[in-house]
Each structure stands twice: as structure tokens, then as C-alpha cells.
Write a protein that holds these residues in place. Structure first.
Motif: not given
Length: 562
Positions: A392-404
Motif C-alpha cells: 500500500r502506498w501514500t501520496p506525498r509530493y505532486v507537480c503538474n506536467t506540460s501535458s496536463g
């Protein structure tokens, strides 16, 4: 071969009588006429080998050994790349690869004709093919640009047509309101006319019966009927932000010129990039310092526009601020927990990760939508009893990409693994976890801020590994940057990470109160220091390549470095 005492302009002469020679004694290195041959070979103290001119043309003429006068250099030392005689070969070239001189020349000729020359021809052919395809390839770029322009024109035309339709509807409604009010007043006027006629009739006839039944209606008409006042709508055109319009139109990658030489590649300074190259400032400048009101631990910052940024800290509130420090709006996480990280989409919507309830959430028009939900948490003590269960996994950091897409760094519930997952909406498109040898790309714990570079590389600041890990779009490792210690006192501690229009990678060094600037290949360029930085955490770059730094102090710093 020329006689050592003759130049190229000298006429060949017999070395004994100065007449025209017909022969040559190779060991003695002298030219002889026929009459002088007998005299020359009469000297029995030397070994002679006299050959006629015809013989010499068909017999190889080896060069004289410069160290042994009576020897010819008939052998070739491949290690030293020189002709040698047999004596030199046994003395100074023992153990070297030796071959016959003409054999070496023949081998070289064969290699030139069968291997090297064809490769040169193929390179020229390939270059010609590439030149022939220039018009087609760049024509495709122009076509794509025209098509995108047509799409935008259609969108703008649709917006204009919709506005015109809206205006026509509003105008018709305005007219209907005025028509109704006109009808009401016209009806009253008709009544007034009838009353006036009746009164005139009474006065003219002086009929007592009419006078006795008369009732005044002046009071009723003295108060005028309501007149509707309708204000026409106005149009306030928005200021056209050329930078935003240019970004919305689409970006063009750089013209990358890479020269391959002896198995190594290097960039050419002639490469053309879009937008134009912006050099680094000799001294970066602090242009704003804003107290965000978080008190401390300002975790992350993400630009909405040139003057508006979303921020999050160590509480459940995410704030939209302008760069004068005014709070424009705020959003509370749905769970009431602290957001782990934030990013802004191409549509200007806010995205945040919620560590505790394992979700990635989209904020649109102040409404929170959960986009991604991961499986619930299992205590470590239970994991060993259910090994058949999926990790099982937990989300931490996020970014938006040029493709959306969204790139999300994750940590496993047993704290032993980390990975990067690419999402398109709620759909998982790609997982990046191991290198080509099956080894983990990322450490198992710590901060892992993430960003997509302009060249589509994925950059992760892995604080536990004390490295910036960069992989290409397909997830293949490109390089690891482990710091540059020329001007730092403590170990490299990368946290926040971002990139700019020049494909520079910028990462915050928390312990050393500075920012490292790298080129897209991981080469250190310079530090950003002396800008009142204190424990920098989150980073982002606005559309004009100004750097925004979220500090552990609760302050947001704006820095110009290009």
C-alpha cells in the motif's frame, strides 16, 4: 628516394663521375653510371647490391634506418607508429607488434577503402537526406502552428459569437421590459382621454343626472404610474496577458545540436532555444519578502499568475496571496488535515495531496473533488501477517506536467520503498521505481519534492539520499546530482525543486540556506545566496522566471536571478 646531399631541384648524377646514372647501390646509397659500377664494387670492405633502374622500379625501396647506416627500415612498429630496421626491432621494439612495412601500408589501404571511406560517404549521404527532409519536417511545424492558430481562432470566434448572442438576448429582454411599461402607460392615457371626454360632455350638456353621479378620479391619476429604468450592460475587456496567451498557445522545444566524437557527446553553443537564452545574473536580487502568516513551516508555493501564488503550511488552510502579502482567498482541506504539497494545473485549479487519508484532490471553483484515492493504511505490525496483500502506498509530493498529467511521489506503508507515479485524471499511466539493473531509483524515506523540466525530464529532490535524481520521460536514469561543496559548510540537503524556461534545475539546500542552479544535464552553474534566505523549502518559478521560495520561517521570498 632523394640522395641526402641533393635537393628536389637537383639533376640526378652518378656519384663518382657526375654523368647520368643507370644504377644504384642500395646498401651504399649511391647512384652509379654503368662505367663506374666495377670501380665501386671493387671495394670489398663493404657489401654491395647494385640494381639497374628497371630493377629498382619493381623492387620495394625501403627507407634507410636513421640509426643503422647499413640497414633499411623494412619493418613497421604498430605501437610506436614508425618504420624500423631489424636491429631496432630486436633492440628497442622488443615485444611490440611488428609487421612488414608494405603489409602495413596494404592493410591501411584496405581499411581506408573498405571501412573508413564508406563511413564518410554514409555520413555525407545521411546529412544530405536530413537536409532534403528539412522542408518537410519544418513544414510540419508550420502546419501544426497554423492548426493551433486556427483552433484558437475558432475558440475566439465561438466566444465572440456567444457574446453577441448573449447581447442580443439581453437587448430583447430590455425591449420587452420597455414595451410592457409603454403598454401600461398607454392604457392609462386611454383611460384619461375617456375621463376628459366625459367631463367635457357634462359641462356642455349640464345634465343633472350626470352631475349627480360624477366622481373625481384626479387623485387616482395624480400619482404617475411607475416608470421602469433599465441600465444597459457594459463590457469590460480583460487585459490581454501576452505571456499567458503565449503559454496557452503552446511551447516549442529547443533546437538541440549534439556533436558525437569518439563515443562522447557534447552540446553545441550554436543551438537555438525558445524562448531566447537568458543569462544568469552575477548577483541574484531579492525583490520581495512576504510574511504569509503561517508562523513557521511554509511547506510549498505554486504560482497561479505573475502576482498570485497558492501557499500551504503546517495547518489545514491553503492560502491564495498576492505578492503584496494580501490574502485573496483560502481553502480548507476536506479532511481537516495538513496538506502535504500543492500544485496548480494549466487551467488554474489547485491540486493538493493529503497524506493522512491517502488522496490527491482538485479544488475547482472552491469545490474540492477527490481525484485519486489510494488504499487505506495498514499498521506495520499487521503487514507481516498478511504478506499476500499488495503493498500500500501514500501520496506525498505532486507537480503538474506540460501535458496536463500529475506526477506524484509516493512512499510505501512499510516505509521501505518510494516511487513516482504519473496520472492522467484518476488513471495511472506510468510507474517509475527501479533503474535498468533493478535497483531502486529513490531512497525509502524523507522529502521528495518533484518537478518536470522543460525538456520533459522528471526531477526529484531526494533528501534522504542527499541527491537530486533525474530521469527522462520514459523513466530511465539520466543523472544524480549530489551537491557542490565549494562554498557550503554542511552536507547537501535538497528539498524543494523547480525549473525555468532555460531548462535550469533549481533545488533548495535546507541546511546551507541556499539554492543550487544546475543545467539540464546536472552540471552545477552557481548558488543563489545572500538573499536573506533561511531554511528554504518549497520552490516555484513564475512566467517571467522569477524564483519564489517558501521558507521554514513562514516567509515567502521573491528572487530575480536571470
Amino acid at each position: 628516394m632523394l640522395h641526402p646531399r641533393r635537393s628536389a631541384q637537383d639533376v640526378l648524377q652518378c656519384d663518382l663521375c657526375k654523368t647520368v646514372p643507370q644504377s644504384r647501390c642500395e646498401p651504399c646509397n649511391v647512384d652509379l653510371c654503368n662505367a663506374c659500377v666495377g670501380k665501386h664494387i671493387s671495394d670489398l670492405s663493404k657489401i654491395h647490391n647494385v640494381m639497374s633502374s628497371l630493377q629498382r622500379k619493381s623492387t620495394p625501396s625501403y627507407p634507410k634506418c636513421p640509426k643503422h647506416a647499413n640497414k633499411h627500415s623494412e619493418l613497421y612498429c604498430e605501437k610506436c607508429d614508425i618504420p624500423v630496421c631489424s636491429t631496432c626491432a630486436s633492440e628497442k621494439h622488443r615485444g611490440h607488434n611488428l609487421c612488414e612495412v608494405l603489409e602495413n601500408i596494404s592493410s591501411n589501404l584496405e581499411e581506408l577503402e573498405t571501412r573508413i571511406y564508406p563511413r564518410y560517404e554514409k555520413m555525407v549521404s545521411d546529412l544530405q537526406t536530413e537536409k532534403d527532409e528539412l522542408q518537410t519536417n519544418y513544414g510540419k511545424l508550420i502546419t501544426a502552428t497554423d492548426q493551433q492558430g486556427e483552433v484558437l481562432h475558432r475558440e475566439i470566434t465561438a466566444i465572440v459569437d456567444q457574446r453577441k448572442s448573449d447581447i442580443e438576448k439581453i437587448k430583447n429582454k430590455h425591449r420587452a421590459v420597455l414595451d410592457k411599461n409603454t403598454d401600461e402607460i398607454t392604457n392609462r392615457i386611454t383611460e384619461l382621454k375617456k375621463i376628459i371626454e366625459d367631463l367635457k360632455k357634462i359641462l356642455n350638456t349640464k345634465d343633472a343626472s350626470l352631475i349627480s353621479t360624477y366622481k373625481s378620479k384626479n387623485g387616482e391619476f395624480r400619482q404617475l404610474p411607475p416608470k421602469v429604468q433599465v441600465t444597459s450592460p457594459s463590457f469590460s475587456p480583460s487585459k490581454i496577458d501576452k505571456d499567458h496567451l503565449n503559454k496557452m498557445f503552446g511551447s516549442m522545444s529547443s533546437l538541440s545540436i549534439i556533436t558525437e566524437k569518439q563515443g562522447y557527446t557534447s552540446k553545441s553553443p550554436e543551438a537555438i532555444s525558445f524562448p531566447p537564452v537568458k543569462p544568469l545574473l552575477d548577483e541574484p536580487r531579492l525583490t520581495a519578502s512576504i510574511d504569509t502568516g503561517y508562523g513557521c513551516r511554509l511547506r510549498s508555493v505554486s504560482c497561479l499568475s505573475e502576482n498570485k501564488v497558492w501557499t500551504c503550511g503546517d495547518n489545514k488552510i491553503m492560502k491564495l496571496l498576492n505578492l503584496q502579502g494580501t490574502q485573496l482567498t483560502s481553502i480548507q482541506t476536506e479532511s481537516g488535515d495538513t496538506p502535504e504539497d500543492i500544485t496548480v494545473t494549466q487551467d488554474g485549479d489547485l491540486v493538493y495531496t493529503d497524506y493522512n487519508n491517502k488522496t490527491v484532490n482538485l479544488v475547482k471553483n472552491k469545490q474540492i473533488q477527490t481525484v485519486i484515492t489510494l488504499q487505506g493504511w495498514i499498521p506495520d505490525i499487521l503487514l507481516k501477517w498478511i504478506p499476500f496483500r499488495r503493498q500500500r502506498w501514500t501520496p506525498r509530493y505532486v507537480c503538474n506536467t506540460s501535458s496536463g498529467d500529475l506526477l506524484v511521489t509516493m512512499i510505501s506503508d512499510d516505509r521501505k520503498q518510494s516511487k513516482v507515479v504519473r496520472y492522467s485524471g484518476a488513471k495511472e499511466k506510468q510507474t517509475i521505481q527501479f533503474d535498468e539493473q533493478g535497483q531502486p531509483l529513490f531512497s525509502s524515506g524523507g522529502y521528495k519534492y518533484i518537478n518536470e523540466n522543460r525538456n520533459l525530464d522528471i526531477c526529484v529532490a531526494d533528501i534522504a539520499a542527499k541527491a537530486v535524481v533525474v530521469v527522462n520521460q520514459s523513466g530511465k536514469l539520466r543523472f544524480r546530482y549530489t551537491g557542490h561543496y565549494s562554498n557550503t559548510k554542511k552536507s547537501f540537503t535538497p528539498v524543494g525543486i523547480t525549473s525555468d524556461s532555460q531548462s535550469h534545475i533549481l533545488t533548495a539546500d535546507w541546511y546551507n540556506d541556499c539554492i543550487h542552479i544546475l543545467d539540464q544535464d546536472g552540471q552545477f552553474l552557481r548558488y543563489i545566496q545572500n538573499c536573506q534566505l533561511r531554511r528554504p523549502l518549497g520552490l516555484c518559478v513564475d512566467i517571467r522566471d522569477n524564483l519564489l521560495v517558501a521558507e521554514d520561517t513562514g516567509y515567502l521570498k521573491k528572487i530575480q536571478y536571470l
